[in-house]
Design a protein around this motif. Structure first.
Motif, mmCIF file in Angstrom:
data_model
loop_
_atom_site.group_PDB
_atom_site.id
_atom_site.type_symbol
_atom_site.label_atom_id
_atom_site.label_comp_id
_atom_site.label_asym_id
_atom_site.label_seq_id
_atom_site.Cartn_x
_atom_site.Cartn_y
_atom_site.Cartn_z
ATOM 1 N N UNK A 62 -33.331 -11.463 11.850
ATOM 2 C CA UNK A 62 -33.882 -12.583 12.623
ATOM 3 C C UNK A 62 -32.931 -13.774 12.595
ATOM 4 N N UNK A 63 -32.425 -14.097 11.408
ATOM 5 C CA UNK A 63 -31.506 -15.218 11.279
ATOM 6 C C UNK A 63 -30.233 -15.001 12.105
ATOM 7 N N UNK A 64 -29.840 -13.741 12.260
ATOM 8 C CA UNK A 64 -28.636 -13.424 13.031
ATOM 9 C C UNK A 64 -28.866 -13.498 14.537
ATOM 10 N N UNK A 65 -30.117 -13.654 14.948
ATOM 11 C CA UNK A 65 -30.424 -13.775 16.365
ATOM 12 C C UNK A 65 -30.792 -12.479 17.054
ATOM 13 N N UNK A 66 -31.063 -11.423 16.274
ATOM 14 C CA UNK A 66 -31.457 -10.152 16.875
ATOM 15 C C UNK A 66 -32.924 -10.180 17.294
ATOM 16 N N UNK A 74 -39.922 -4.281 14.339
ATOM 17 C CA UNK A 74 -38.641 -4.228 13.646
ATOM 18 C C UNK A 74 -38.418 -2.891 12.943
ATOM 19 N N UNK A 75 -39.437 -2.047 12.874
ATOM 20 C CA UNK A 75 -39.318 -0.837 12.061
ATOM 21 C C UNK A 75 -39.736 0.413 12.827
ATOM 22 N N UNK A 76 -39.290 1.535 12.314
ATOM 23 C CA UNK A 76 -39.696 2.855 12.781
ATOM 24 C C UNK A 76 -40.202 3.636 11.578
ATOM 25 N N UNK A 77 -41.443 4.114 11.643
ATOM 26 C CA UNK A 77 -41.972 4.911 10.537
ATOM 27 C C UNK A 77 -41.267 6.260 10.468
ATOM 28 N N UNK A 78 -40.925 6.668 9.251
ATOM 29 C CA UNK A 78 -40.290 7.964 9.006
ATOM 30 C C UNK A 78 -41.224 8.743 8.077
ATOM 31 N N UNK A 294 -34.732 -1.732 12.678
ATOM 32 C CA UNK A 294 -33.966 -1.729 13.921
ATOM 33 C C UNK A 294 -34.000 -3.109 14.566
ATOM 34 N N UNK A 295 -32.809 -3.674 14.766
ATOM 35 C CA UNK A 295 -32.672 -4.907 15.519
ATOM 36 C C UNK A 295 -31.731 -4.692 16.680
ATOM 37 N N UNK A 296 -31.849 -5.507 17.728
ATOM 38 C CA UNK A 296 -31.018 -5.307 18.913
ATOM 39 C C UNK A 296 -30.597 -6.648 19.505
ATOM 40 N N UNK A 297 -29.384 -6.688 20.000
ATOM 41 C CA UNK A 297 -28.868 -7.808 20.786
ATOM 42 C C UNK A 297 -28.842 -7.316 22.230
#
Length: 543
Positions: A62-66, A74-78, A294-297
């Motif tokens: 979040x701090x990185x701007x993603x 933000x997550x994927x259950x495995x 998982x984060x995305x720009x």
């Protein structure tokens, strides 16, 4: 023609490739030190420490701007199942000579992939099957002419030609192939109906000492939770100490060295040993889910194409105590890789959106068999046919700058062509993989994507150090493998030199940025690579 087009695109992209980001050393230090502190208890998946680890990574993303990468999450259950072998009594070997008793942990390590409350092996015949390889394309079958259904196979680690210098030999010589990896050997034994599969541990071809087997293979073991409860696998899988294997074969009137030499020749025939193995243990079973982060720009003009950066956040959690310390902190492996992931997210975020989207994936359970990346690759958030390629990071260089950059598993994909130019721009050279017998290409998360067609770069600083040369680099590597790898002593050290990591991360940044800002660029596998057909098909399906 396609290769010429790629080279043309590479040459026209020089300005982008040489853009130099400000990789934050403070971020590298802070994230590594935080995640490898005792407060995170070695980051074992599905343990209480996972929630803290995942929350920290999300906060840094979040701090990185993603933006959240999984449809607003933000997550994927495995889904996973934890299997813990308990009450393991000594196994017994009967037959020729006096009975042998094999002590758990000291002589052998055993477990199972089967989700079942009890494993009992009774009078299972022992058969030596050499390297346990079935490779029709090479005219090689260690199971030819022998029926091992219900029996326990004894298998050598690595490939038959691992001692050959260079790449000469049916299995690429010194470089380990997939046939040399333990997951393949267990999988092939199960396909042949073996009730048990035991690999003979030898430090050099395994690339790690017995202590690593003890720490990695004991205690709760995680597997993907799948229909069928893995009943298609052997009842028993495990390892034998080399000295124990020698005694066992001696009891059968055989010699390990002699059989090993025979097994290195095409046409080798498996050897029934006239011995049986008996023993068992109880399993405690717990089903739960771990999480990928998982984060995305998001991209601007081609947001449905994705460039991928990955690193695994997990380590071993609590492990065998050394001098009273039972936390395997995993500072280098792989808190440093997650730190690199965060630092790249910051740098890419500061540069602003690229034309394509850039995804950042912190996966779980790499140490348990690449489970998090395997699950993502099989259940991708972003279609694999629209995933351009990227970089996986598993341990950064913390011992200072290197003159060389090593491509792990070199000679497989066109993404290497981009990396080579970026390495040259730093005044460095592409070095030979120093320990190809370790099979590193098949031991980290890039392999989960590669085997489904996505080209991922796996590479970093080599052993030719700017200060001290190859001797210094080799000494540092050997010291880490012998004294810290998968041990409680893999802890953060404020004296680490991050200059080499910054150079490598600069290459990763430039590579990712070039892929993301050139929508016409789709690196493929070389025509001779085993993954080329999969990539061609996935790209065709994505059109």
């Amino acid at each position: 023609m396609r290769r010429l087009l790629l080279l043309s695109l590479l040459l026209s992209g020089t300005a982008i490739a040489q853009d130099k980001p400000a990789i934050s050393v403070d971020t590298l230090k802070t994230v590594t030190q935080t995640l490898s502190s005792d407060a995170y208890e070695g980051r074992g998946p599905t343990t209480p420490a996972e929630e803290k680890t995942v929350a920290y990574i999300i906060d840094r993303f979040k701090q990185a701007g993603l933006k959240p990468g999984n449809h607003g999450s933000w997550t994927q259950d495995v889904p996973m199942v934890e299997i813990n072998a308990v009450d393991v009594q000594p196994f017994t070997v009967s037959g020729k000579g006096a009975p042998m008793s094999l002590a758990y942990r000291r002589d052998m390590i055993v477990g199972t992939y089967r989700v079942t409350p009890r494993i009992d092996l009774k009078n299972s015949e022992l058969v030596f099957v050499g390297y346990g390889i079935t490779a029709p394309e090479k005219g090689w079958d260690d199971y030819a002419g022998v029926d091992v259904r219900g029996k326990t196979v004894v298998i050598l680690v690595n490939d038959p030609d691992w001692q050959n210098p260079g790449r000469d030999g049916p299995f690429e010589g010194r470089a380990m192939t997939w046939y040399g990896r333990w997951p393949y050997k267990y999988e092939n034994a199960a396909k042949h109906g073996a009730a048990g599969a035991l690999i003979v541990h030898q430090t050099e071809p395994a690339a790690y000492p017995w202590a690593v087997v003890q720490s990695s293979w004991t205690g709760p073991q995680l597997e993907m939770d799948e229909p069928g409860d893995h009943k298609d696998q052997s009842q028993l899988v495990g390892w034998l100490q080399q000295s124990v294997a020698e005694r066992l074969l001696q009891a059968a009137g055989r010699d390990l060295a002699t059989l090993t030499k025979a097994a290195q020749t095409r046409g080798f025939k498996a050897v029934p040993l006239g011995l049986t193995l008996s023993g068992g243990f109880t399993n405690t079973i717990r089903r739960q889910a771990s999480k990928n982060v998982i984060g995305v720009l998001p991209g601007t003009t081609a947001p449905d194409d994705y460039v991928l950066y990955s690193a695994h956040w997990d380590h071993l959690g609590h492990c065998d105590a050394v001098d009273g310390d039972d936390i395997c902190n995993g500072a280098l492996d792989n808190a440093s890789g997650v730190a690199g992931l965060v630092a790249l997210a910051e740098a890419q975020g500061k540069a602003g959106p690229a034309k394509r989207s850039i995804a950042f994936l912190a996966v779980t359970a790499e140490e348990r068999g690449l489970l998090g990346s395997a699950y993502y690759a099989q259940h991708p958030i972003f279609p694999l046919g629209r995933t351009v390629g990227g970089v996986n990071m598993d341990g950064l260089n913390v011992t200072g700058r290197s003159k060389d950059f090593v491509l792990t598993g070199q000679g497989k994909s066109e993404i290497e062509d981009l990396a080579k130019r970026l390495v040259a721009a730093q005044g460095r050279y592409i070095g030979a993989e120093p320990n190809p017998e370790r099979g590193s290409y098949y031991r980290s998360d890039h392999f989960s994507f590669a085997k489904l067609g996505v080209p991922m770069l796996a590479g970093g600083s080599g052993q030719d150090k700017v200060t001290g040369g190859v001797a210094a680099g080799k000494a540092a590597t050997e010291d880490y493998v012998a004294h810290r790898y998968h041990k409680p002593s893999d802890e953060y050290d404020p004296r680490w030199d991050w200059s080499g990591a910054v150079e490598d991360l600069t290459i990763y940044y430039q590579l990712g940025r070039e892929l993301a800002d050139r929508p016409g660029l789709w690196p493929n596998w070389y025509p001779t690579a085993e993954f080329r057909g999969l990539r061609d098909q996935s790209r065709k399906n994505a059109q």
